[in-house]
Motif scaffolding. Structure first.
Motif, PDB file in Angstrom:
ATOM      1  N   CYS A  28       0.777  -1.172  -0.010  1.00 59.32           N
ATOM      2  CA  CYS A  28       0.001  -0.021  -0.085  1.00 59.32           C
ATOM      3  C   CYS A  28       0.752   1.282  -0.088  1.00 59.32           C
ATOM      4  CB  CYS A  28      -0.863   0.108   1.344  1.00 59.32           C
ATOM      5  SG  CYS A  28       0.094  -0.164   2.850  1.00 59.32           S
ATOM      6  N   GLU A  29       0.239   2.183  -0.343  1.00 58.49           N
ATOM      7  CA  GLU A  29       1.085   3.719  -0.003  1.00 58.49           C
ATOM      8  C   GLU A  29       0.428   4.649   0.874  1.00 58.49           C
ATOM      9  OE1 GLU A  29       1.158   5.312  -4.007  1.00 58.49           O
ATOM     10  OE2 GLU A  29       2.231   3.594  -4.820  1.00 58.49           O
ATOM     11  N   SER A  33       1.697   6.261   4.909  1.00 58.14           N
ATOM     12  CA  SER A  33       2.386   7.647   4.491  1.00 58.14           C
ATOM     13  C   SER A  33       2.877   8.320   5.724  1.00 58.14           C
ATOM     14  CB  SER A  33       1.516   8.479   3.687  1.00 58.14           C
ATOM     15  OG  SER A  33       0.186   8.581   4.503  1.00 58.14           O
ATOM     16  N   ASP A  55       8.024   2.358   2.485  1.00 54.54           N
ATOM     17  CA  ASP A  55       7.388   3.338   1.422  1.00 54.54           C
ATOM     18  C   ASP A  55       6.321   2.348   0.717  1.00 54.54           C
ATOM     19  OD1 ASP A  55       8.574   5.315   2.420  1.00 54.54           O
ATOM     20  OD2 ASP A  55       9.895   5.474   0.580  1.00 54.54           O
ATOM     21  N   GLU A  56       6.475   0.804   0.639  1.00 48.73           N
ATOM     22  CA  GLU A  56       5.774   0.160  -0.242  1.00 48.73           C
ATOM     23  C   GLU A  56       4.727  -0.556   0.643  1.00 48.73           C
ATOM     24  OE1 GLU A  56       8.260  -2.391  -2.387  1.00 48.73           O
ATOM     25  OE2 GLU A  56       9.164  -0.558  -3.547  1.00 48.73           O
TER      26      GLU A  56
END
Length: 199
Positions: A28-29, A33, A55-56
């Motif tokens: 996911c992003e 975040s 980040d992934e």
């Protein structure tokens, strides 16, 4: 605490079997975040704790209790999942109070498409029937929905929800076929009221 407003569709990136638990990797992003170790993220309505992230995506440990009570044990690598970060204090409560503590599972009984929406009928476990009322709130795979009908056929209880195009496009509920298992969380307020009533 969550609101049942799905923020992102993620994907299962990895599943590591640990015997009496699994380590679940989610790609996911948005959900990562602003993530920190120990944060809560609801995955298909199940509150999980971020054990690792980058980040992934993130990784969470899912214990046997959660595997026994939810549909998470049926996920496979590549499965889409609804994601919601815990609500921030002072934020709008767009859905209803959702704890991420699944009360049971149901199954998609039928889908009836309309011109601009779809009516989805879901089986309702007997032990949850008393908490589900027409026009009340329920979380299905972590999505806050309004119950549009409640009923039963030959002793099998069910409820219906009417899904708008946004819900169909932005949550896993748009992709599930009849027979698919979904996580159910009833309105916690109803459970507290029942507990407080004299017996």
């Amino acid at each position: 605490m969550f609101t049942g407003i799905v923020e992102e569709l993620g994907r299962v990136a990895a599943i590591e079997d640990q015997g009496d638990a699994i380590r679940l990797g989610i790609g996911c992003e948005l959900a990562v975040s602003d993530a920190k170790l120990g944060d809560s993220i609801a995955v298909n309505g199940v509150c999980l704790t971020v054990a690792e992230f980058d980040d992934e995506g993130f990784t969470a440990d899912v214990m046997q209790e959660s595997l026994d009570r939810t549909s998470l044990g049926g996920l496979a690598v590549g499965s889409p999942v609804n994601l919601e970060r815990a609500v921030a204090a002072g934020a709008r409560l767009g859905g209803h109070i959702v704890q991420g503590h699944v009360d049971g599972t149901g199954a998609i009984v039928s889908r009836t498409p309309g011109e601009h929406w779809e009516v989805v009928r879901i089986s309702l476990p007997d032990e949850l029937d008393r908490y589900v009322v027409e026009k009340g709130s329920i979380a299905v795979d972590g999505t806050s929905l309004t119950v549009s009908a409640v009923g039963g056929d030959d002793g099998a209880r069910w409820f219906e929800v009417s899904l708008i195009p946004t819900t169909l496009a932005d949550t896993v509920l748009g992709t599930l076929d009849a027979g698919a298992t979904v996580n159910l969380e009833v309105d916690v307020v109803a459970k507290y009221i029942e507990k407080l009533l004299p017996r």
